[in-house]
Design a protein around this motif. Structure first.
Motif, PDB file in Angstrom:
ATOM      1  N   ALA A 239     -52.677  86.976  47.053  1.00 18.91           N
ATOM      2  CA  ALA A 239     -53.417  87.965  46.272  1.00 18.91           C
ATOM      3  C   ALA A 239     -53.362  89.346  46.911  1.00 18.91           C
ATOM      4  O   ALA A 239     -53.236  90.368  46.216  1.00 18.91           O
ATOM      5  CB  ALA A 239     -54.863  87.508  46.111  1.00 18.91           C
ATOM      6  N   ASP A 240     -53.433  89.391  48.237  1.00 22.65           N
ATOM      7  CA  ASP A 240     -53.501  90.672  48.923  1.00 22.65           C
ATOM      8  C   ASP A 240     -52.139  91.305  49.172  1.00 22.65           C
ATOM      9  O   ASP A 240     -52.053  92.541  49.286  1.00 22.65           O
ATOM     10  CB  ASP A 240     -54.209  90.503  50.278  1.00 22.65           C
ATOM     11  N   HIS A 241     -51.077  90.486  49.244  1.00 26.28           N
ATOM     12  CA  HIS A 241     -49.840  91.023  49.802  1.00 26.28           C
ATOM     13  C   HIS A 241     -48.558  90.716  49.023  1.00 26.28           C
ATOM     14  O   HIS A 241     -47.478  91.115  49.482  1.00 26.28           O
ATOM     15  CB  HIS A 241     -49.663  90.494  51.231  1.00 26.28           C
ATOM     16  N   ALA A 242     -48.629  90.041  47.887  1.00 30.75           N
ATOM     17  CA  ALA A 242     -47.377  89.659  47.220  1.00 30.75           C
ATOM     18  C   ALA A 242     -47.528  89.656  45.703  1.00 30.75           C
ATOM     19  O   ALA A 242     -48.622  89.433  45.172  1.00 30.75           O
ATOM     20  CB  ALA A 242     -46.923  88.287  47.703  1.00 30.75           C
ATOM     21  N   ASN A 243     -46.414  89.872  45.023  1.00 26.50           N
ATOM     22  CA  ASN A 243     -46.347  89.810  43.568  1.00 26.50           C
ATOM     23  C   ASN A 243     -45.376  88.714  43.150  1.00 26.50           C
ATOM     24  O   ASN A 243     -44.436  88.393  43.883  1.00 26.50           O
ATOM     25  CB  ASN A 243     -45.855  91.140  42.980  1.00 26.50           C
ATOM     26  N   GLY A 244     -45.585  88.172  41.950  1.00 28.41           N
ATOM     27  CA  GLY A 244     -44.602  87.278  41.335  1.00 28.41           C
ATOM     28  C   GLY A 244     -44.776  85.811  41.642  1.00 28.41           C
ATOM     29  O   GLY A 244     -43.898  85.009  41.302  1.00 28.41           O
ATOM     30  N   PHE A 245     -45.906  85.429  42.249  1.00 29.80           N
ATOM     31  CA  PHE A 245     -46.068  84.021  42.605  1.00 29.80           C
ATOM     32  C   PHE A 245     -46.090  83.127  41.371  1.00 29.80           C
ATOM     33  O   PHE A 245     -45.455  82.060  41.359  1.00 29.80           O
ATOM     34  CB  PHE A 245     -47.347  83.815  43.421  1.00 29.80           C
ATOM     35  N   ALA A 246     -46.810  83.519  40.349  1.00 31.32           N
ATOM     36  CA  ALA A 246     -46.937  82.667  39.155  1.00 31.32           C
ATOM     37  C   ALA A 246     -45.567  82.412  38.532  1.00 31.32           C
ATOM     38  O   ALA A 246     -45.263  81.278  38.124  1.00 31.32           O
ATOM     39  CB  ALA A 246     -47.878  83.314  38.140  1.00 31.32           C
ATOM     40  N   GLU A 247     -44.756  83.445  38.465  1.00 30.18           N
ATOM     41  CA  GLU A 247     -43.424  83.295  37.871  1.00 30.18           C
ATOM     42  C   GLU A 247     -42.530  82.398  38.734  1.00 30.18           C
ATOM     43  O   GLU A 247     -41.779  81.557  38.211  1.00 30.18           O
ATOM     44  CB  GLU A 247     -42.766  84.664  37.691  1.00 30.18           C
ATOM     45  N   ALA A 248     -42.604  82.569  40.054  1.00 31.79           N
ATOM     46  CA  ALA A 248     -41.791  81.733  40.943  1.00 31.79           C
ATOM     47  C   ALA A 248     -42.219  80.276  40.860  1.00 31.79           C
ATOM     48  O   ALA A 248     -41.373  79.367  40.834  1.00 31.79           O
ATOM     49  CB  ALA A 248     -41.898  82.235  42.379  1.00 31.79           C
ATOM     50  N   LEU A 249     -43.528  80.032  40.812  1.00 28.87           N
ATOM     51  CA  LEU A 249     -44.018  78.658  40.724  1.00 28.87           C
ATOM     52  C   LEU A 249     -43.654  78.045  39.381  1.00 28.87           C
ATOM     53  O   LEU A 249     -43.267  76.858  39.315  1.00 28.87           O
ATOM     54  CB  LEU A 249     -45.535  78.627  40.928  1.00 28.87           C
ATOM     55  N   ALA A 250     -43.728  78.823  38.308  1.00 32.01           N
ATOM     56  CA  ALA A 250     -43.356  78.303  36.987  1.00 32.01           C
ATOM     57  C   ALA A 250     -41.876  77.909  36.972  1.00 32.01           C
ATOM     58  O   ALA A 250     -41.502  76.874  36.399  1.00 32.01           O
ATOM     59  CB  ALA A 250     -43.641  79.347  35.913  1.00 32.01           C
ATOM     60  N   ALA A 251     -41.035  78.724  37.612  1.00 32.49           N
ATOM     61  CA  ALA A 251     -39.604  78.393  37.679  1.00 32.49           C
ATOM     62  C   ALA A 251     -39.392  77.117  38.475  1.00 32.49           C
ATOM     63  O   ALA A 251     -38.559  76.272  38.120  1.00 32.49           O
ATOM     64  CB  ALA A 251     -38.822  79.546  38.305  1.00 32.49           C
ATOM     65  N   ALA A 252     -40.165  76.951  39.544  1.00 35.65           N
ATOM     66  CA  ALA A 252     -40.044  75.738  40.346  1.00 35.65           C
ATOM     67  C   ALA A 252     -40.517  74.516  39.570  1.00 35.65           C
ATOM     68  O   ALA A 252     -39.896  73.447  39.617  1.00 35.65           O
ATOM     69  CB  ALA A 252     -40.847  75.887  41.636  1.00 35.65           C
TER      70      ALA A 252
END
Length: 885
Positions: A239-252
């Motif tokens: 939350a504090d330091h990165a973008n795009g986690f939801a998209e990366a997890l969805a791809a995984a």
């Protein structure tokens, strides 16, 4: 009395410190530098043998134009004039430089400056494109910069070390030693090795995952899914330091568990064991190398690994982080100065107008490249089509190392103007040069290199340059001046390094990761005494060991990292016509195309000829037996002929062939000729680990093995491979049709004196032949021939070159091909550092040695570089199993 010089090893990216001593007679000795923080005195077999590679055999000693000796002025004027004329007629993109991770940073800096800032083209690329450009692309996507976060120390501090596509024991042996020592001290440490092959590195593994070629993205996407499903994610860090986690997890998550198992080839329990140990270990380091990078999906592999570290916040802190292990000694230095076609110097971006303007103003250059140049594969395609009309190749051998190597050879041969700077005059590439410029080599040149942990070290000269050889930076500066550019007035590498350091700090203010501004005002004396240091080294700040990203600050404009959604579309390349997967790579004791290591007999003793590792089941279906010759062919139309090495350490359906052999050292073994020019679309890195091939047994009428005091000349056999040996040379042979007479054949291909005394026999029934030539009590040549692979002890036969043979009995022993009583055969070399053979190890087990440590205590084997310890253990296991029956 000896004079000692502290310098740095010229081989892999570990960057080991070396102490070279030269005595009054000029003899060189080499040992590890105990004060250097990369190796603390350790050296691998190659580093230990450096002094054995410093002869002048084959050295380029003076400038040549079309094979004729000329003065430096003539050669340099021709290079400058031809490049200038080509640019004037066809534009700046009609010329190109292909450079090398073997160059020093100062060489690299001037080459990049000349091409991008004064010629005005991006057409400078490097053989580092072939080994780590996917890491560069992955870093830039995730971090906003090409930053390696951690230190070597992290391998020793970790709870879990994951080695992906890295045969650390053979390719980075000193790091392997550090890891093995740390594991011995901390039994709780776990090591996971992810590799289709069971390599020597697997010997240290708690878990070996024989993942399918290019199954890495599916594996790490599966890990990311597991981490999310089991509460092992650091939500606050994300939350504090990165973008795009939801998209990366969805791809995984888009890949089902069953599909993950299919793509990776793993059993459920193997996948679960990996995910569980990763989730449970706080301190995790994931080291990756060519098995990740050399892929058409290499950048996605890098980002799939980084995603898992970002998701758990395991980055930039002691014992944590993704870690790219570079292949070459100065691949990192090349990245720092913009040696890649798609980068600017000092980690600035060629696509960024502000960065281009900044570099142009700093250089006071008339122009600046405004777009990326051609990456290596595309560069040689442009040479082939005539788009590039003048090419300068520096310190590399692309006719051997590039994919589709035959096409690259033909492209260079067709180029109107080719300049080659090299230390050797007869490499496969140098033979195609219109202008050959003799370069100084390791031990003769001075500058800096950067290793895989961002540590800058000095290479220092301790020998004079031979003949008229000159440093690469000097050659580049001279050509720049002769092209009319006054900013190439450097008199020594110290001033180039100072300029490089000043650019790194220019208008930086912490916005760029690479900053060594503290070195910008360094005097030549300070440069001479420069101690190894890790960047950044900013002006006005205390020097320290630095990790990146623990504070959550990254180099994207918003200061945040990026998760990258990665695809699992692993390519399928095998077919009915090409049913096997070829994997290429290195062996323990040789380096790249062997222009240096082939000079050492000791380094050739372990593996002296090109080979293919094949699983016994595949070999059986193909009618191939151990030690047969095998012809491998790919869709490029090229083929190689190599020796079959049957082993269950190689997975079914795949073969492994090393990359080192050239047309100088073997009849037909340039394996990169089989590799098509398929590249990662983001990084441009070729896919050298996943090539579809077909294998067939090579039928030969006769096989032979020769030891000789002289090197063979123009061998006319279907197969040959030649290697240096103590006292001479060793040559493997195979013939489609046996020579009419062996004596005539030997005299034709070896420079035997006319009065050499011969002794031997030939058996017409079984096809065996034995022949030896003597001068006085010295053996000049011994040939052993037969209808199948010759069963003679190679190491014993080589030893006869340095034995006295005045006694008729010893001469007959040579012809018989076996030692006499009381003359034990050491067997095939296992430990190159101490020249210990397999038979010696077996004999030691009979005397009570039951552990690797006991063998080391008795024979010293495995106690120096340690990379033979896995092989020693296999011999011990075999002996112990027999003893238990």
């Amino acid at each position: 009395m000896s004079i000692e010089t502290k310098t740095t090893c010229p081989y892999c990216g570990v960057g080991c410190g070396v102490i070279a001593s030269v005595d009054d007679a000029g003899k060189v000795a080499v040992r590890g530098d105990p004060a250097h923080p990369a190796n603390f005195g350790r050296l691998c077999s190659k580093g230990s043998a450096l002094a054995e590679t410093l002869d002048l055999d084959g050295r380029a000693l003076y400038p040549q134009v079309r094979g004729e000796r000329v003065t430096w002025d003539t050669a340099l004027d021709m290079v400058a004039h031809t490049f200038a004329q080509t640019i004037a007629t066809h534009g700046p993109d009609s010329v190109a430089f292909y450079v090398s991770g073997q160059l020093l940073t100062e060489d690299y800096y001037l080459a990049n400056k000349l091409m991008k800032g004064f010629i005005g083209s991006g057409n400078i690329d490097t053989n580092s494109r072939l080994c780590m450009s996917s890491s560069v692309a992955g870093h830039r996507r995730a971090f906003g910069s090409d930053t390696v976060p951690g230190l070597y120390e992290d391998l020793e501090l970790a709870d879990l070390v994951v080695l992906v596509g890295s045969n650390l024991a053979w390719c980075h042996p000193v790091l392997y030693q550090r890891l093995a020592a740390a594991k011995a001290e901390n039994p709780g440490m776990k090591v996971v090795v992810i590799d289709p092959r069971k390599t020597a590195t697997s010997d240290i593994a708690d878990l070996h995952l024989s993942v399918r070629p290019d199954g890495d993205v599916a594996l790490f996407n599966g890990l990311l899914t597991y981490l999310a499903d089991h509460g092992a994610i650091d939500r606050r860090f994300i939350a504090d330091h990165a973008n795009g986690f939801a998209e990366a997890l969805a791809a995984a998550r888009a890949t089902s568990r069953q599909e993950t198992l299919r793509l990776t080839g793993l059993a459920e329990e193997e996948l679960d064991a990996f995910c569980e140990v990763f989730a449970a270990s706080e301190k995790v380091v994931t080291c990756y190398s060519q098995g990740v990078n050399q892929s058409s999906i290499g950048t996605d592999k890098v980002n799939a690994i980084i995603n898992c570290h970002l998701a758990t916040g395991r980055i930039g802190r002691p014992g944590m982080g993704p870690f790219s292990l570079t292949g070459q000694p100065n691949a990192m230095g090349g990245r720092e100065v913009g040696g890649l076609a798609n980068m600017l110097a000092a980690h600035m971006s060629i696509e960024d107008a502000a960065d281009r303007d900044r570099v142009k103003r700093f250089w006071c250059s008339p122009t600046i490249a405004d777009r990326p140049g051609l990456k290596a594969v595309d560069m040689f395609r442009a040479v082939a089509t005539g788009q590039i009309k003048a090419l300068w190749i520096m310190s590399t051998n692309p006719v051997v190392s590039m994919p589709d190597a035959d096409a690259v050879r033909d492209a260079i041969a067709s180029c109107p103007f080719v300049v080659v700077s090299d230390i050797q005059e007869d490499t496969d590439t140098a033979r195609l040069a219109h202008v050959l410029l003799p370069a100084t080599g390791w031990g003769e040149k001075s500058g800096t290199v950067t290793n895989s942990e961002r540590r800058i070290s000095r290479q220092r000269a301790f020998l004079p340059g031979p003949g008229e050889a000159r440093p690469d930076w000097w050659q580049i500066a001279e050509v720049g001046r002769r092209m009319g550019f006054s900013c190439f007035d450097h008199a020594a590498p110290a001033s180039i390094f100072a300029e490089h350091a000043a650019l790194s700090a220019f208008e930086n203010d912490g916005r760029r990761d690479f900053d060594i501004g503290a070195c910008a005002e360094m005097s030549p004396a300070d440069y001479d005494c420069l101690q190894p240091f890790q960047w950044p080294r900013q002006k006005g700040r205390a020097m320290s060991e630095t990790r990146f990203f623990a504070d959550g600050r990254f180099y994207h404009p918003d200061g945040r990292a990026r998760f990258i959604a990665t695809s699992v579309a692993a390519p399928r390349r095998v077919s009915a016509d090409f049913p096997l997967i070829l994997n290429t790579g290195r062996v323990r004791d040789h380096w790249h195309t062997m222009t240096r290591t082939a000079k050492s007999a000791r380094l050739s003793a372990h593996l002296a000829e090109p080979f293919a590792e094949i699983h016994p089941d595949d070999a059986r279906s193909l009618g191939i037996q151990d030690a047969d010759l095998v012809r491998l062919e790919s869709a490029t139309g090229a083929h190689v002929i190599v020796r079959a090495l049957l082993t269950r350490r190689q997975g079914p359906g795949s073969v492994f062939v090393p990359m080192h052999w050239t047309d100088e050292t073997a009849a037909c073994a340039r394996v990169d000729a089989l590799v098509p020019g398929i590249t990662d679309p983001i990084s441009g890195q070729p896919a050298s680990k996943h090539v579809a091939v077909v294998a067939r047994r090579l039928e030969a009428d006769r096989h032979g093995y020769v030891v000789s005091a002289m090197k063979p000349d123009a061998v006319d056999s279907a197969y040959w491979a030649v290697a240096k040996a103590d006292g001479g040379w060793r040559t493997e042979l195979a013939f489609e049709k046996a020579p009419a007479t062996w004596e005539t054949w030997c005299r034709k291909h070896f420079d035997l004196p006319g009065d050499a005394e011969s002794l031997g026999y030939s058996d017409a029934v079984n096809g065996d032949a034995r022949l030896a030539f003597f001068a006085g009590d010295r053996l000049l040549l011994a040939l052993f021939a037969g209808c199948g692979p010759v069963a003679v002890s190679r190491s014993w036969a080589v030893a006869q070159l340095t034995e006295a043979h005045a006694d008729t009995r010893t001469r007959f022993a040579v012809v018989a091909g076996r030692p006499g009583a009381g003359r034990p055969d050491p067997g095939a070399t296992v430990c190159s550092c101490f020249s210990v053979g397999a038979n010696q190890i077996v004999a030691a087990t009979r005397e009570g040695c039951r552990t690797v440590e006991a063998i080391g205590s008795t024979l010293s084997a495995g106690t120096n570089c340690g990379s033979c310890r896995a092989e020693i253990r296999r011999i011990l296991d075999g002996c112990n199993a027999v003893a238990a029956e």
